[in-house]
Design an enzyme around this catalytic site. Structure first.
Site, PDB file in Angstrom:
ATOM      1  N   LYS A  74       0.857  -1.179   0.000  1.00 26.60           N
ATOM      2  CA  LYS A  74       0.000   0.000   0.000  1.00 26.60           C
ATOM      3  C   LYS A  74       0.898   1.236   0.000  1.00 26.60           C
ATOM      4  O   LYS A  74       1.919   1.272   0.674  1.00 26.60           O
ATOM      5  CB  LYS A  74      -0.889  -0.012   1.255  1.00 26.60           C
ATOM      6  CG  LYS A  74      -1.882   1.143   1.327  1.00 26.60           C
ATOM      7  CD  LYS A  74      -2.785   1.005   2.564  1.00 26.60           C
ATOM      8  CE  LYS A  74      -3.834   2.116   2.630  1.00 26.60           C
ATOM      9  NZ  LYS A  74      -4.690   1.985   3.833  1.00 26.60           N
ATOM     10  N   SER A 149      -9.672   2.078   2.947  1.00 24.65           N
ATOM     11  CA  SER A 149      -8.793   2.870   2.112  1.00 24.65           C
ATOM     12  C   SER A 149      -7.799   2.044   1.298  1.00 24.65           C
ATOM     13  O   SER A 149      -7.270   2.527   0.293  1.00 24.65           O
ATOM     14  CB  SER A 149      -7.995   3.843   2.987  1.00 24.65           C
ATOM     15  OG  SER A 149      -7.129   3.141   3.862  1.00 24.65           O
ATOM     16  N   SER A 173      -9.904  -0.397   7.025  1.00 24.06           N
ATOM     17  CA  SER A 173      -9.306  -0.175   5.709  1.00 24.06           C
ATOM     18  C   SER A 173      -8.657  -1.393   5.078  1.00 24.06           C
ATOM     19  O   SER A 173      -8.255  -1.335   3.914  1.00 24.06           O
ATOM     20  CB  SER A 173      -8.271   0.950   5.786  1.00 24.06           C
ATOM     21  OG  SER A 173      -8.910   2.202   5.809  1.00 24.06           O
TER      22      SER A 173
END
Lengths: 496, 488
Positions: A74, A149, A173
């Protein structure tokens, strides 16, 4: 697309090389990127070099379970030499001089980094729509969100681009995009994985974790990633664990015999989509068939978790994001009149709307005269929620329910209504407030073919237990092996 | 109508750790800009603070030295504000629960000793520096940021408003300054900013409630502290006497103009939005650690002062003067140790010289004790010659001046100077008797005056004898012999 366990075995048997896996991943990404926008940065040269190193290590007999496995991080985790944007214009060109601890750990385990995945800006969002680099899209239906997210990390696995990715989970997330994309994702206990090199959103909640197709893959990645880091004062010093060992033991007829599953009344009420409720009900049937028993429990304070979260997280964020001031690095406005103007313009230009909204909310709740009513009160309720869970775990071993109240919604459907967007995290936030581990596995799909996620929560440090429950469920079902229509045919033939 | 002045001080002492409070970067002063700023100090995204135990240990030492409560659990908070030399956009400090609470210092005032209570002492990080001049060629119209100082550990020591004059404030600041150096937690270098004070000043008419205070920031010398307070007191009194009222504000002292100027008013005061720093767990101290720090503490000034009076037999005044500085009392101790005699007379002699000639010379040349050209053993060599009667007091001063001027180097060099200058005192009774007889014979008129009862005439005769000996006769012996002869 094969699982990490299958690829690990294929590498071990020399049926495939890491270079071949990485070439395949790069080819898939090239095809998929215009459709799903799962990546912000891909570094093919570095990935191929690392793959050659991995193959060489294997040739020397120095390979572990993850040696040569392509992964992606990420884009909120610092990677030395590869830019880390946090999905923000503020850091669009930022290249860190150091690696996050978890990045180092996974590299040391032999994984090969192919790139950085798309995300909501500074991890603030549940849909990946707040990314400066455009939304990532759900491989099951590109008109829908992949969740957020960590949307790019989840989409990358669902689209069969890489077999494993990292994510971070501050309010859901990892688990919510795992549910939306039909894959497996785990948020471990707070403190198990170092936050050093994770760009802070809400420091008391931010938790690095992983995605894979199945629970075994998550266990392998998590084992490699977890570990004490003296540079993170909240990192826990615990003996290493082999969380995949129990998963590799052969299944009995009733592998979950003796397991008490708590079903919180609060997770099964109004507001849960009928298709989701139906899928969860079917999954519970499967778990009972594996020997588990279910018990109704109450988590009365959990209904406050969304407001508590949306006080604490923005408060911490408002402070954490102060360093992005245009002085030392990151975006600086091209024209300004004085220092205050430079701050205002740089931050106004560098941050998107959702980040600004949360900075404003966080600044407000910490302000003189409001601190007691909001921040202090939220911290008190946070303790009440933790007490609810502690009480519940006297009566059950794990807590199960839907990961999110609905399947993935269309892109744009909730962008004008932040509160509706925030309610998407209603079932996931509590585990962040308590710091306990939780994961999401696919357990069904809607009539429109969108995946539905089952959340399994455990007490602190019970990652092995919840992973084992997920694994036994996955041995008895095939939701985790399904791929979105067109995904396999869209990539070149001949890969693994 | 008499005015009462009320002063409280907030002092920032940089702690003498090798590395910073939350990073491993060096705290050394004077390096090229930004060469001692790590990823943590410049607040790169993703970095985290780790507390330096050395800073905590020094805070404990301070708490023990002032008789304070050492909180077993204290909490780090974030003080949020934007400034270019504050890289994170917040300062990590202790807010609600400091590591040190309470305690007191005793200061000497004109009216005797006085206790100044301490409110608290807490750990925090220093900010960097903004540079507006001395920037590299070609850089105009910009400010530079040097983050070498960012993250240097500070102990902020807050007093109660217990001081009633600028003199008391200076006495307190000096006492605190000496103490932090004494216990080895701060190098005390005020020029480099290692020890700086903020003064909260208000005035009131006797018996009235506290007046509105102003805070004067960043006073980095005792002289500025005194001048700033004196100016501020005059300003506030004149303001009130002219019918105005004091506005609560932060002011800056301008030493060039010797005045304080407003910096920001209470209305402009920032809302720092303090909250617990989620990156740092509460600081917990166990008794064992505190006990270890306690066991390693040096003898404190007050205890040493009492011991010097009891064991060395010097006066309390001298003991207080000597223990006002670790360096000074160490010098005294080393000189005393180098003297063969260990009685009260020997210690008094050492104390007299260290506080007298030695301190006067140091003040004249403005040098620190450690940098003084006369090391303690050399002074002891000189004092030995006073004690054994070789040197008169006047001769000894001459030898000392020669030593100070660097005329010799080495422990026995007082003797070398005595030899070279022929400064040996005449203590031979026969020789003195001969001189006395000579003077009596040559000054019959003065002798007659003395015998008629004029005591002053005696002194004149002593002077004549000393003159005849070229100043080398032992004055005490001259006195004895002359009186014996005259009264015979």
């Amino acid at each position: 697309m094969k699982t990490i366990g299958q690829l690990s075995e294929a590498l071990r048997l020399r049926e495939v090389s890491s270079v071949e896996l990485v070439q395949d991943a790069l080819a898939r990404i090239a095809v998929a990127q215009p459709r799903f926008n799962a990546f912000i940065t891909v570094d093919a040269d570095a990935a191929l070099a690392a793959a050659r190193d991995a193959d060489a290590a294997r040739a020397r007999g120095e390979a572990g379970a993850l040696t040569g496995i392509p992964i992606a991080h990420k884009d909120v985790l610092m990677t030395a030499g590869m830019r880390t944007t946090c999905g923000s214009r503020m850091l669009a060109e930022f290249v860190a001089p150091y690696d996050a601890h978890v990045v180092t750990r996974l590299r040391d385990a032999g994984t090969v980094l192919v790139g950085k995945t798309n995300m909501d800006e500074f991890a603030m969002g549940s849909s990946n729509e707040s990314s400066y680099f455009g939304p990532a899209r759900n491989p099951w239906n590109p008109a829908h969100i992949p969740g957020g997210s960590s949307g790019g990390s989840a989409a990358a696995i669902a689209a069969a681009l890489v077999p494993g990715t990292t994510g971070t989970d501050t309010g859901g997330s990892i688990r919510q995009p795992a549910a939306m994309c039909g894959i497996t994702g785990i948020k471990p206990t707070y403190g198990l994985c170092s936050r050093y090199g994770l760009v802070a959103f809400a420091s008391s909640l931010d938790t690095p974790g992983v995605f894979a197709r199945d629970a075994l893959g998550c266990a392998l990645l998590l084992d490699a990633m977890a570990g004490h880091d003296a540079r993170d004062s909240t990192s826990l010093d615990r003996p290493p664990e082999d969380r995949s060992r129990a998963l590799r033991e052969s299944a009995t007829a009733k592998p979950l015999a003796g397991l008490r599953i708590g079903l919180p009344r609060e997770y099964f009420g109004d507001g849960v989509d009928a298709a989701v409720a139906g899928a969860i009900d079917t999954a519970l049937g499967a778990l009972r068939a594996l020997g588990a028993t279910t018990v109704d429990i109450g988590l009365p304070a959990v209904k406050h978790s969304v407001p508590v979260y949306y006080v604490i997280a923005p408060a911490e964020a408002s402070s954490n994001l102060s360093r992005f001031d245009g002085v030392r690095y990151g975006h600086r406005a091209g024209h300004y009149t004085d220092l205050a103007d430079m701050y205002c313009r740089s931050r106004a230009e560098g941050f998107g709307a959702e980040v600004k909204r949360r900075i404003l909310v966080g600044t407000y709740v910490l302000s003189h005269g409001y601190y007691d009513a909001y921040y202090l009160k939220a911290q008190q309720v946070r303790r009440l929620i933790a007490q609810d869970f502690a009480r519940a775990y006297r009566d059950c071993d794990v807590i199960v329910g839907p990961t999110a109240p609905t399947a993935a919604f269309p892109i744009g459907a909730k962008t004008d209504d932040p509160v509706q967007m925030y309610l998407n995290d209603i079932f996931t936030i509590a585990a962040n407030l308590t710091g306990s581990p939780a994961l999401s596995i696919p357990c069904g799909c809607t009539a429109d073919g969108l995946p539905i996620g089952l959340q399994i929560q455990g007490n602190h440090f019970e990652e092995a237990r919840i992973l084992n429950v997920a694994h036994r469920f996955q041995q008895a079902t095939d939701w985790h092996l399904r791929t979105p229509p067109g995904v396999e045919s869209a990539v070149r033939k001949g890969g693994p | 109508m008499s005015w009462e002045v009320v002063i409280g001080l907030e002092t920032h002492a940089q702690l003498s750790t090798v590395s910073k409070i939350f990073s491993g970067a060096s705290t050394a002063f004077g390096a090229a800009p930004n060469t001692q700023a790590s990823a943590i100090d410049i607040a790169l995204p993703g970095v985290l603070p780790v507390l330096n135990r050395g800073a905590v240990e020094r805070a404990i030492r301070f708490g023990l030295a002032v008789g304070a409560t050492i909180n077993r659990r204290s909490v780090f908070a974030r003080k949020n504000y934007f400034y270019p030399d504050l890289p994170k956009g917040y300062q990590i400090s202790q807010y609600e629960i400091p590591v040190v609470q309470g305690g007191a210092l005793t200061i000497a005032t004109d009216a005797g000793e006085k206790t100044v209570r301490l409110t608290r002492a807490h750990l925090e990080e220093d900010a960097g520096k903004s540079l507006h001049e001395g920037l590299p060629e070609g850089l105009t119209d910009v400010s530079g940021i040097d983050l070498n100082r960012a993250g240097t550990p500070l102990l902020e020591i807050v007093s109660e408003p217990d001081m009633r004059s600028s003199a008391e404030a200076v006495a307190y600041a000096r006492k605190l300054h000496a103490l932090v150096m004494w216990i080895g937690i701060c190098d005390g270098n005020m020029q480099e900013g290692s020890f700086r004070c903020d003064a909260n000043v208000s005035v009131r008419r006797a018996g009235e409630p506290l007046g509105t205070r102003c805070e004067i920031k960043n006073l980095n010398s005792f002289r500025f502290l005194q001048q700033a307070i004196d100016y501020e007191v005059r300003r506030q009194i004149e303001l009130i006497e002219d019918g105005g009222s004091v506005v609560q504000e932060t002011r800056l002292y301008d030493p060039d103009r010797n005045e304080t100027r407003p910096m920001r008013s209470k209305e402009d005061a920032q809302d720092y939005r303090y909250f617990r720093d989620p990156d740092l767990p509460p600081l917990t101290l166990d008794d064992a650690w505190i006990e270890r720090v306690h066991a390693a503490m040096p003898e404190l000034p007050e205890a040493m002062r009492a011991r010097l009076v009891a064991q060395h037999g010097i006066t309390d005044y001298d003991a207080a003067q000597l223990t006002s500085s670790r360096a000074l009392v160490d010098y005294y101790g080393a000189a005393a140790a180098a003297l063969p005699a260990k009685d009260a007379a020997a210690h008094k002699l050492v104390a007299n010289w260290v506080l007298g000639e030695f301190s006067a010379a140091r003040n004249r040349s403005d040098v620190a004790v450690a940098a003084a050209p006369v090391p303690p053993a050399q002074l002891a060599g000189l004092l030995r010659r006073i004690a054994d009667g070789t040197l008169s007091g006047k001769m000894a001063k001459e030898v000392f001046d020669a030593l100070w001027a660097g005329e010799a180097a080495g422990d026995d060099d007082a003797d070398a100077i005595i030899e070279r200058r022929g400064l040996r005192q005449v203590s031979d009774t026969g020789a003195i008797e001969a001189l006395v007889d000579q003077v009596i014979a040559a000054n019959s008129a003065t002798v007659a005056e003395f015998r008629a009862g004029k005591e002053k005439a005696f002194n004149s005769l002593v002077g004549q004898v000393m003159k005849a000996s070229k100043g080398k006769a032992n004055p005490a012996q001259v006195n004895d012999v002359l009186r014996r002869r005259l009264e015979a």
